[in-house]
Design an enzyme around this catalytic site. Structure first.
Site, PDB file in Angstrom:
ATOM      1  N   CYS A 170      27.601  24.188  15.536  1.00  0.00           N
ATOM      2  CA  CYS A 170      26.850  24.984  16.511  1.00  0.00           C
ATOM      3  C   CYS A 170      25.344  24.887  16.248  1.00  0.00           C
ATOM      4  CB  CYS A 170      27.330  26.434  16.509  1.00  0.00           C
ATOM      5  SG  CYS A 170      27.614  27.127  14.871  1.00  0.00           S
TER       6      CYS A 170
HETATM    7  N1  LIG Z   1      33.129  29.868  15.117  1.00  0.00           N
HETATM    8  C1  LIG Z   1      32.188  29.048  15.565  1.00  0.00           C
HETATM    9  O1  LIG Z   1      31.224  29.471  16.246  1.00  0.00           O
HETATM   10  C2  LIG Z   1      32.284  27.597  15.277  1.00  0.00           C
HETATM   11  C3  LIG Z   1      33.273  27.075  14.476  1.00  0.00           C
HETATM   12  N2  LIG Z   1      33.342  25.723  14.244  1.00  0.00           N
HETATM   13  C4  LIG Z   1      34.391  25.167  13.389  1.00  0.00           C
HETATM   14  O2  LIG Z   1      35.643  25.198  14.089  1.00  0.00           O
HETATM   15  C5  LIG Z   1      36.718  25.389  13.165  1.00  0.00           C
HETATM   16  C6  LIG Z   1      37.481  26.658  13.554  1.00  0.00           C
HETATM   17  O3  LIG Z   1      36.586  27.753  13.498  1.00  0.00           O
HETATM   18  P1  LIG Z   1      37.001  29.233  13.913  1.00  0.00           P
HETATM   19  O4  LIG Z   1      37.877  29.187  15.083  1.00  0.00           O
HETATM   20  O5  LIG Z   1      35.744  29.997  13.979  1.00  0.00           O
HETATM   21  O6  LIG Z   1      37.860  29.670  12.626  1.00  0.00           O
HETATM   22  P2  LIG Z   1      38.903  30.877  12.474  1.00  0.00           P
HETATM   23  O7  LIG Z   1      38.865  31.252  11.030  1.00  0.00           O
HETATM   24  O8  LIG Z   1      38.641  31.919  13.483  1.00  0.00           O
HETATM   25  O9  LIG Z   1      40.312  30.176  12.796  1.00  0.00           O
HETATM   26  C7  LIG Z   1      40.904  29.231  11.931  1.00  0.00           C
HETATM   27  C8  LIG Z   1      42.242  28.773  12.489  1.00  0.00           C
HETATM   28  O10 LIG Z   1      42.837  27.837  11.590  1.00  0.00           O
HETATM   29  C9  LIG Z   1      44.119  28.292  11.158  1.00  0.00           C
HETATM   30  N3  LIG Z   1      44.281  27.882   9.761  1.00  0.00           N
HETATM   31  C10 LIG Z   1      43.602  28.353   8.692  1.00  0.00           C
HETATM   32  N4  LIG Z   1      43.992  27.711   7.565  1.00  0.00           N
HETATM   33  C11 LIG Z   1      44.951  26.825   7.944  1.00  0.00           C
HETATM   34  C12 LIG Z   1      45.754  25.877   7.251  1.00  0.00           C
HETATM   35  N5  LIG Z   1      45.644  25.699   5.934  1.00  0.00           N
HETATM   36  N6  LIG Z   1      46.651  25.137   7.946  1.00  0.00           N
HETATM   37  C13 LIG Z   1      46.773  25.290   9.295  1.00  0.00           C
HETATM   38  N7  LIG Z   1      46.049  26.181  10.014  1.00  0.00           N
HETATM   39  C14 LIG Z   1      45.142  26.925   9.344  1.00  0.00           C
HETATM   40  C15 LIG Z   1      44.077  29.801  11.341  1.00  0.00           C
HETATM   41  O11 LIG Z   1      45.400  30.320  11.465  1.00  0.00           O
HETATM   42  P3  LIG Z   1      45.755  31.890  11.106  1.00  0.00           P
HETATM   43  O12 LIG Z   1      44.848  32.720  11.956  1.00  0.00           O
HETATM   44  O13 LIG Z   1      47.184  32.010  11.506  1.00  0.00           O
HETATM   45  O14 LIG Z   1      45.501  32.032   9.670  1.00  0.00           O
HETATM   46  C16 LIG Z   1      43.272  29.907  12.638  1.00  0.00           C
HETATM   47  O15 LIG Z   1      44.094  29.607  13.741  1.00  0.00           O
HETATM   48  C17 LIG Z   1      36.073  25.508  11.784  1.00  0.00           C
HETATM   49  O16 LIG Z   1      36.113  24.270  11.137  1.00  0.00           O
HETATM   50  C18 LIG Z   1      34.655  25.949  12.102  1.00  0.00           C
HETATM   51  O17 LIG Z   1      33.775  25.657  11.099  1.00  0.00           O
HETATM   52  C19 LIG Z   1      32.476  24.879  14.864  1.00  0.00           C
HETATM   53  C20 LIG Z   1      31.474  25.330  15.659  1.00  0.00           C
HETATM   54  C21 LIG Z   1      31.262  26.737  15.896  1.00  0.00           C
HETATM   55  C1  LIG Z   2      27.590  32.542  11.237  1.00  0.00           C
HETATM   56  C2  LIG Z   2      28.247  31.476  10.404  1.00  0.00           C
HETATM   57  O1  LIG Z   2      28.778  31.728   9.341  1.00  0.00           O
HETATM   58  N1  LIG Z   2      28.233  30.234  10.890  1.00  0.00           N
HETATM   59  C3  LIG Z   2      28.855  29.111  10.257  1.00  0.00           C
HETATM   60  C4  LIG Z   2      28.639  27.868  11.056  1.00  0.00           C
HETATM   61  C5  LIG Z   2      29.626  27.683  12.149  1.00  0.00           C
HETATM   62  C6  LIG Z   2      29.865  26.224  12.421  1.00  0.00           C
HETATM   63  O2  LIG Z   2      29.406  25.567  13.315  1.00  0.00           O
HETATM   64  O3  LIG Z   2      30.566  25.686  11.475  1.00  0.00           O
HETATM   65  P1  LIG Z   2      31.147  24.248  11.244  1.00  0.00           P
HETATM   66  O4  LIG Z   2      30.139  23.343  10.707  1.00  0.00           O
HETATM   67  O5  LIG Z   2      32.239  24.414  10.245  1.00  0.00           O
HETATM   68  O6  LIG Z   2      31.692  23.784  12.509  1.00  0.00           O
HETATM   69  C7  LIG Z   2      28.225  28.851   8.887  1.00  0.00           C
HETATM   70  O7  LIG Z   2      27.053  29.142   8.665  1.00  0.00           O
HETATM   71  O8  LIG Z   2      28.919  28.233   8.067  1.00  0.00           O
END
Ligand SMILES: NC(=O)C1=CN([C@@H]2O[C@H](COP(=O)(O)OP(=O)(O)OC[C@H]3O[C@@H](n4cnc5c(N)ncnc54)[C@H](OP(=O)(O)O)[C@@H]3O)[C@@H](O)[C@H]2O)C=CC1
Ligand SMILES: CC(=O)N[C@@H](CCC(=O)OP(=O)(O)O)C(=O)O
Length: 401
Positions: free
Chosen positions: A205
């Site tokens: 992000c």
């Molecule tokens: N949040 C954001 O704004 C952004 C996030 N990202 C990236 O996207 C990815 C997902 O982020 P986000 O949705 O926020 O994360 P969350 O922690 O909200 O969700 C993680 C998901 O992965 C599942 N999970 C966790 N561990 C395992 C495992 N060992 N095996 C299989 N499934 C697993 C969880 O299942 P359960 O809930 O059942 O434990 C849940 O469905 C991350 O890599 C993050 O860095 C990228 C850009 C922006």
């Molecule tokens: C607020 C907050 O904690 N933000 C996350 C970044 C979210 C994201 O983009 O993470 P990925 O690189 O895993 O996709 C962080 O700083 O690690």
């Protein structure tokens, strides 16, 4: 049913869809029309068999990590997508549960229950969004059938250099062949490569909000590549849904704080993209901050302009670079981008301001971290990979107030 074609043309030509919607008896076809209404690219008129074909020939989509924030966001976007249908959803701790029990805002949707990845049947899937934590992602993607198209939202395939990955992520990469194959998915910059990719590494992000304004300016040699200072702020959903003490309401509310100072893992990702644009090594000072809001992200970027360049030149360059882009909007001069004006949408709003110090400029860009910063851009990319118009299912206006 020949009248359907005229319904469709009257809707698409005259915008009177709401009037005819109730006259369409078949609920599946009605649903199709409702969904089509969010896709600007839907053909002007369709005959019945074309409509049927579109209904039955949707691509089957898996969402890995459906119980997380980016997973639920991709589901929110996909349920109104005319060409994609969710056929598989996975979770870890929440495997076995329905989406409505985990995310009550999605309770109205008729979707499969979530299963553990190890129990997932991928024969029923054409493409997956992988919304899993980095580190676990690479092993899971490695085990998937190799005919699947994949958009990975984690950081696992973003860095080309595996040594750099090890340095910043603290572990050796376990899918190095796939890492070589992955295309970095900053859509507006790498559209052609994304179209032909099987595996797309969706950008982080912070890197999305930073690279979108800087790459055109660096490519046009309008700013100096030394001395770039970036101050970014994120809503708490950026940290995912997993329970962490640091993300309790009491730790986040009524204040802001910096974190990851000098060592945030997005630094090498940002520098990789900017160095590619410059064709030389670019280093940046980057400090992220956590804000007491659920979603939204702002990057404020301080740059030194090349000799003889003015902020008007920066503005013109961004204007011509993005003038045909649906999701990147350069605001009118002096208008300040607000995170609240892109909330829930796939837009990036940006603008350029002259600094008080001669020769310097301040660039501000805002996105919704969960949409353009994650699931929205991921859908933009999968649309390209599957041959859909890029904006399909993404034309939601921001939610305001
Ligand atoms: N949040 C954001 O704004 C952004 C996030 N990202 C990236 O996207 C990815 C997902 O982020 P986000 O949705 O926020 O994360 P969350 O922690 O909200 O969700 C993680 C998901 O992965 C599942 N999970 C966790 N561990 C395992 C495992 N060992 N095996 C299989 N499934 C697993 C969880 O299942 P359960 O809930 O059942 O434990 C849940 O469905 C991350 O890599 C993050 O860095 C990228 C850009 C922006
Ligand atoms: C607020 C907050 O904690 N933000 C996350 C970044 C979210 C994201 O983009 O993470 P990925 O690189 O895993 O996709 C962080 O700083 O690690």
């Amino acid at each position: 049913m020949g009248t359907l074609a005229s319904f469709s043309s009257s809707y698409f030509d005259g915008g009177c869809f709401l009037k005819v919607q109730n006259e369409i008896k078949d609920s599946k076809i009605r649903k199709f029309f409702v969904k089509a209404s969010v896709a600007s690219s839907t053909p002007k008129s369709l005959n019945f068999s074309e409509i049927k074909a579109q209904i039955s020939e949707k691509f089957r989509i898996g969402v890995l990590g459906a119980s997380g924030y980016t997973g639920s966001e991709i589901i929110r976007l996909l349920v109104n997508h005319p060409n994609f249908e969710i056929t598989l959803m996975t979770a870890d701790r929440k495997a076995g549960q329905s989406i409505g029990s985990v995310f009550p805002h999605l309770v109205t949707q008729d979707l499969p229950d979530m299963v553990a990845v190890k129990d997932a049947d991928f024969s029923n899937v054409d493409a997956v969004f992988c919304c899993l934590p980095h580190g676990t992602t690479q092993e899971i993607i490695k085990s998937l059938p190799n005919n699947l198209k994949i958009v990975d939202l984690s950081a696992d395939f973003r860095l080309r250099d595996v040594d750099e990955y090890k340095e910043w992520y603290g572990q050796s990469h376990k899918a190095q062949d796939l890492q070589k194959e992955a295309v970095y998915g900053l859509t507006e910059i790498s559209r052609k490569e994304i179209q032909n990719a099987r595996l797309v590494a969706n950008p982080g992000c912070y890197p999305t909000s930073i690279q979108l304004p800087l790459i055109p300016l660096i490519k046009a040699k309008l700013i100096e590549v030394r001395n770039i200072i970036i101050d970014s702020k994120s809503g708490v959903s950026g940290a995912g849904r997993g329970a962490k003490e640091a993300n309790l309401y009491t730790e986040i509310a009524e204040g802001i704080h910096s974190y990851g100072i000098t060592r945030h893992r997005h630094v090498p990702e940002i520098e990789q993209g900017l160095s590619d644009a410059a064709n030389s090594e670019v280093t940046v000072s980057f400090t992220p901050h956590l804000m007491p809001m659920s979603r939204g992200m702002q990057s404020t970027i301080y740059v030194e302009m090349a000799p003889g360049v003015s902020t008007q030149d920066l503005y013109q360059e961004l204007r011509s670079f993005y003038e045909n882009e649906e999701f990147v909007t350069l605001l009118k001069r002096n208008e300040v981008p607000h995170t609240r004006h892109v909330r829930g949408s796939n837009y990036c709003f940006m603008n350029v301001f002259p600094d008080r110090i001669p020769g310097r400029a301040i660039i501000i860009s805002v996105i919704d971290n969960l949409v353009k910063g994650a699931s929205g851009q991921a859908l933009q990319n999968l649309n390209l990979m599957m041959g859909n118009p890029e904006n399909t299912g993404l034309l939601y206006m921001p939610l305001f107030p």
